[in-house]
Design a protein around this motif. Sequence first.
Motif, mmCIF file in Angstrom:
data_model
loop_
_atom_site.group_PDB
_atom_site.id
_atom_site.type_symbol
_atom_site.label_atom_id
_atom_site.label_comp_id
_atom_site.label_asym_id
_atom_site.label_seq_id
_atom_site.Cartn_x
_atom_site.Cartn_y
_atom_site.Cartn_z
ATOM 1 N N LEU A 1 68.659 42.847 -27.008
ATOM 2 C CA LEU A 1 68.551 44.170 -27.624
ATOM 3 C C LEU A 1 67.532 45.030 -26.885
ATOM 4 O O LEU A 1 67.775 46.222 -26.637
ATOM 5 N N THR A 2 66.405 44.448 -26.506
ATOM 6 C CA THR A 2 65.385 45.201 -25.776
ATOM 7 C C THR A 2 65.901 45.637 -24.411
ATOM 8 O O THR A 2 65.715 46.795 -23.996
ATOM 9 N N ALA A 3 66.564 44.722 -23.709
ATOM 10 C CA ALA A 3 67.127 45.069 -22.399
ATOM 11 C C ALA A 3 68.148 46.190 -22.534
ATOM 12 O O ALA A 3 68.187 47.122 -21.727
ATOM 13 N N LEU A 4 68.969 46.102 -23.576
ATOM 14 C CA LEU A 4 69.988 47.131 -23.798
ATOM 15 C C LEU A 4 69.343 48.484 -24.055
ATOM 16 O O LEU A 4 69.776 49.514 -23.524
ATOM 17 N N GLY A 5 68.269 48.488 -24.868
ATOM 18 C CA GLY A 5 67.592 49.738 -25.177
ATOM 19 C C GLY A 5 66.861 50.351 -24.001
ATOM 20 O O GLY A 5 66.591 51.550 -23.994
ATOM 21 N N VAL A 6 66.532 49.547 -23.000
ATOM 22 C CA VAL A 6 65.909 50.062 -21.780
ATOM 23 C C VAL A 6 66.975 50.560 -20.804
ATOM 24 O O VAL A 6 66.875 51.661 -20.244
ATOM 25 N N LEU A 7 68.026 49.777 -20.625
ATOM 26 C CA LEU A 7 69.059 50.131 -19.652
ATOM 27 C C LEU A 7 69.911 51.307 -20.111
ATOM 28 O O LEU A 7 70.442 52.046 -19.272
ATOM 29 N N LEU B 1 71.013 43.131 -37.527
ATOM 30 C CA LEU B 1 69.786 43.515 -36.831
ATOM 31 C C LEU B 1 68.636 43.685 -37.820
ATOM 32 O O LEU B 1 67.751 44.525 -37.627
ATOM 33 N N ARG B 2 68.628 42.880 -38.850
ATOM 34 C CA ARG B 2 67.548 42.947 -39.823
ATOM 35 C C ARG B 2 66.215 42.613 -39.158
ATOM 36 O O ARG B 2 66.098 41.642 -38.414
ATOM 37 N N ARG B 3 65.218 43.462 -39.397
ATOM 38 C CA ARG B 3 63.865 43.307 -38.876
ATOM 39 C C ARG B 3 63.842 43.200 -37.344
ATOM 40 O O ARG B 3 63.020 42.479 -36.770
ATOM 41 N N ALA B 4 64.739 43.919 -36.700
ATOM 42 C CA ALA B 4 64.748 43.960 -35.237
ATOM 43 C C ALA B 4 63.661 44.911 -34.747
ATOM 44 O O ALA B 4 63.306 45.885 -35.418
ATOM 45 N N ASP B 5 63.138 44.645 -33.578
ATOM 46 C CA ASP B 5 62.106 45.480 -32.960
ATOM 47 C C ASP B 5 62.769 46.390 -31.934
ATOM 48 O O ASP B 5 63.131 45.957 -30.841
ATOM 49 N N CYS B 6 62.923 47.664 -32.322
ATOM 50 C CA CYS B 6 63.557 48.649 -31.433
ATOM 51 C C CYS B 6 62.612 49.798 -31.126
ATOM 52 O O CYS B 6 63.062 50.887 -30.722
ATOM 53 N N ASP B 7 61.332 49.598 -31.297
ATOM 54 C CA ASP B 7 60.360 50.672 -31.072
ATOM 55 C C ASP B 7 60.457 51.214 -29.653
ATOM 56 O O ASP B 7 60.379 50.459 -28.677
ATOM 57 N N GLY C 1 62.368 48.071 -36.945
ATOM 58 C CA GLY C 1 61.369 48.967 -36.388
ATOM 59 C C GLY C 1 62.002 49.875 -35.355
ATOM 60 O O GLY C 1 62.426 49.411 -34.297
ATOM 61 N N LEU C 2 62.091 51.173 -35.663
ATOM 62 C CA LEU C 2 62.716 52.139 -34.765
ATOM 63 C C LEU C 2 61.748 53.284 -34.464
ATOM 64 O O LEU C 2 62.158 54.422 -34.292
ATOM 65 N N TYR C 3 60.469 52.947 -34.404
ATOM 66 C CA TYR C 3 59.458 53.962 -34.143
ATOM 67 C C TYR C 3 59.718 54.623 -32.789
ATOM 68 O O TYR C 3 59.832 53.956 -31.762
ATOM 69 N N HIS C 4 59.852 55.938 -32.790
ATOM 70 C CA HIS C 4 60.056 56.743 -31.583
ATOM 71 C C HIS C 4 61.307 56.297 -30.799
ATOM 72 O O HIS C 4 61.376 56.459 -29.577
ATOM 73 N N ALA C 5 62.280 55.729 -31.486
ATOM 74 C CA ALA C 5 63.535 55.339 -30.825
ATOM 75 C C ALA C 5 64.425 56.564 -30.648
ATOM 76 O O ALA C 5 64.342 57.525 -31.413
ATOM 77 N N ASN C 6 65.259 56.526 -29.644
ATOM 78 C CA ASN C 6 66.173 57.629 -29.370
ATOM 79 C C ASN C 6 67.575 57.238 -29.826
ATOM 80 O O ASN C 6 68.221 56.379 -29.218
ATOM 81 N N LEU C 7 68.051 57.882 -30.907
ATOM 82 C CA LEU C 7 69.380 57.615 -31.457
ATOM 83 C C LEU C 7 70.227 58.882 -31.429
ATOM 84 O O LEU C 7 71.061 59.105 -32.301
ATOM 85 N N ARG D 1 67.725 50.478 -44.917
ATOM 86 C CA ARG D 1 66.723 50.454 -45.971
ATOM 87 C C ARG D 1 65.375 49.952 -45.416
ATOM 88 O O ARG D 1 65.319 48.979 -44.659
ATOM 89 N N HIS D 2 64.329 50.647 -45.778
ATOM 90 C CA HIS D 2 62.961 50.273 -45.380
ATOM 91 C C HIS D 2 62.761 50.310 -43.862
ATOM 92 O O HIS D 2 61.751 49.784 -43.369
ATOM 93 N N ALA D 3 63.667 50.893 -43.116
ATOM 94 C CA ALA D 3 63.495 50.971 -41.663
ATOM 95 C C ALA D 3 62.415 52.001 -41.320
ATOM 96 O O ALA D 3 62.240 53.001 -42.021
ATOM 97 N N ASP D 4 61.687 51.754 -40.256
ATOM 98 C CA ASP D 4 60.635 52.666 -39.802
ATOM 99 C C ASP D 4 61.185 53.518 -38.667
ATOM 100 O O ASP D 4 61.308 53.064 -37.526
ATOM 101 N N LEU D 5 61.524 54.772 -39.005
ATOM 102 C CA LEU D 5 62.079 55.708 -38.030
ATOM 103 C C LEU D 5 61.096 56.836 -37.737
ATOM 104 O O LEU D 5 61.498 57.932 -37.367
ATOM 105 N N THR D 6 59.820 56.554 -37.859
ATOM 106 C CA THR D 6 58.793 57.562 -37.620
ATOM 107 C C THR D 6 58.907 58.116 -36.197
ATOM 108 O O THR D 6 58.974 57.356 -35.230
ATOM 109 N N THR D 7 58.964 59.432 -36.080
ATOM 110 C CA THR D 7 59.066 60.179 -34.814
ATOM 111 C C THR D 7 60.305 59.799 -34.007
ATOM 112 O O THR D 7 60.386 60.083 -32.809
#
Length: 302
Positions: free
Chosen positions: A118-124, A140-146, A164-170, A181-187
């Motif tokens: 998932l991290t590699a995918l989010g970088v590439l 993807l429960r409690r996945a780290d996508c910051d 965790g989707l802090y500062h993620a680009n969607l 639910r309860h996801a962190d999408l701050t910024t």
Amino acid sequence: MVGGLVVLFGAYATWRQLRVSQDGLRATQEGYVTDRFSRAVDQLGSDKLDVRIGGLHALWRIAEQSARDREAIISIQAAYLRTHLPWPPAGPESPAADVPINDIAPLETRAADAQVALTALGVLCRHREQSWVNLSITDLRRADCDGLWFPEVNFDRACMEAAGLYHANLTQASLVSVNLRHADLTTAILRRARCILADLRAAKLVETDLRDADFTETDLREANLRKADAHGAVFHRADLSTANLVEARLTGALASEHTRWPADFDHTAAGVVDTADPGPEPSPLLQPPGMTWQAPPLRSAP
């Protein structure tokens, strides 16, 4: 003249030899990359976790060095996630769908290989060329996508509870019937995202870019939208009755008579535009052609 011809012939022979050497070196390098690619893919089928993680890191490195292989590697990583993290969960090692989120370990702990993919995918995905990447119906429960990039990625019907989707680009992502639910999408950036029928209860959307996103029939109760920018967003039939909208920018946002706002919130003064209700949301347009499943309306637990 003869001396000049000799010099020209020598220069041509040298240039020709250099071209042949370069072509040979290029062929050798391509063969080396192909061999590394094949060995890395073979490692993904291993029953040993460390071997699979090594294969995923090898593919990640190849994708960064070889632009021609990047799209294929992105597809492989997405397929790896869909296969190893289906939703609802399958297999004895995966926590059941009804397990409380507080009892579920972070993704990097319960499935370290999936977190690497998932991290590699989010970088590439930041430099990809193809339009859509399919991560639908994944766990993807409690996945780290910051800080990761997932523009135009299909997360339809995925479970991303407490992710965790802090500062993620969607940007322009498809989030139809997704559980956030309860996801962190701050910024985070959800500009023009399609969040229809989504569950965003108690999600953290502080200073999040929600411009032109579609939240039709989305459950946003207890969500924190402090200082969020929802200019031009659509909230037809959405439930924001207990959401925190302090300093939220809603100028130009669209709502209907079925949209539920907090009791003390004047949505008209906040710049929300009331429009005619468009009726039930049609079938998701971005799901694979073979899918005919219809998402039922969300109902929150008591």
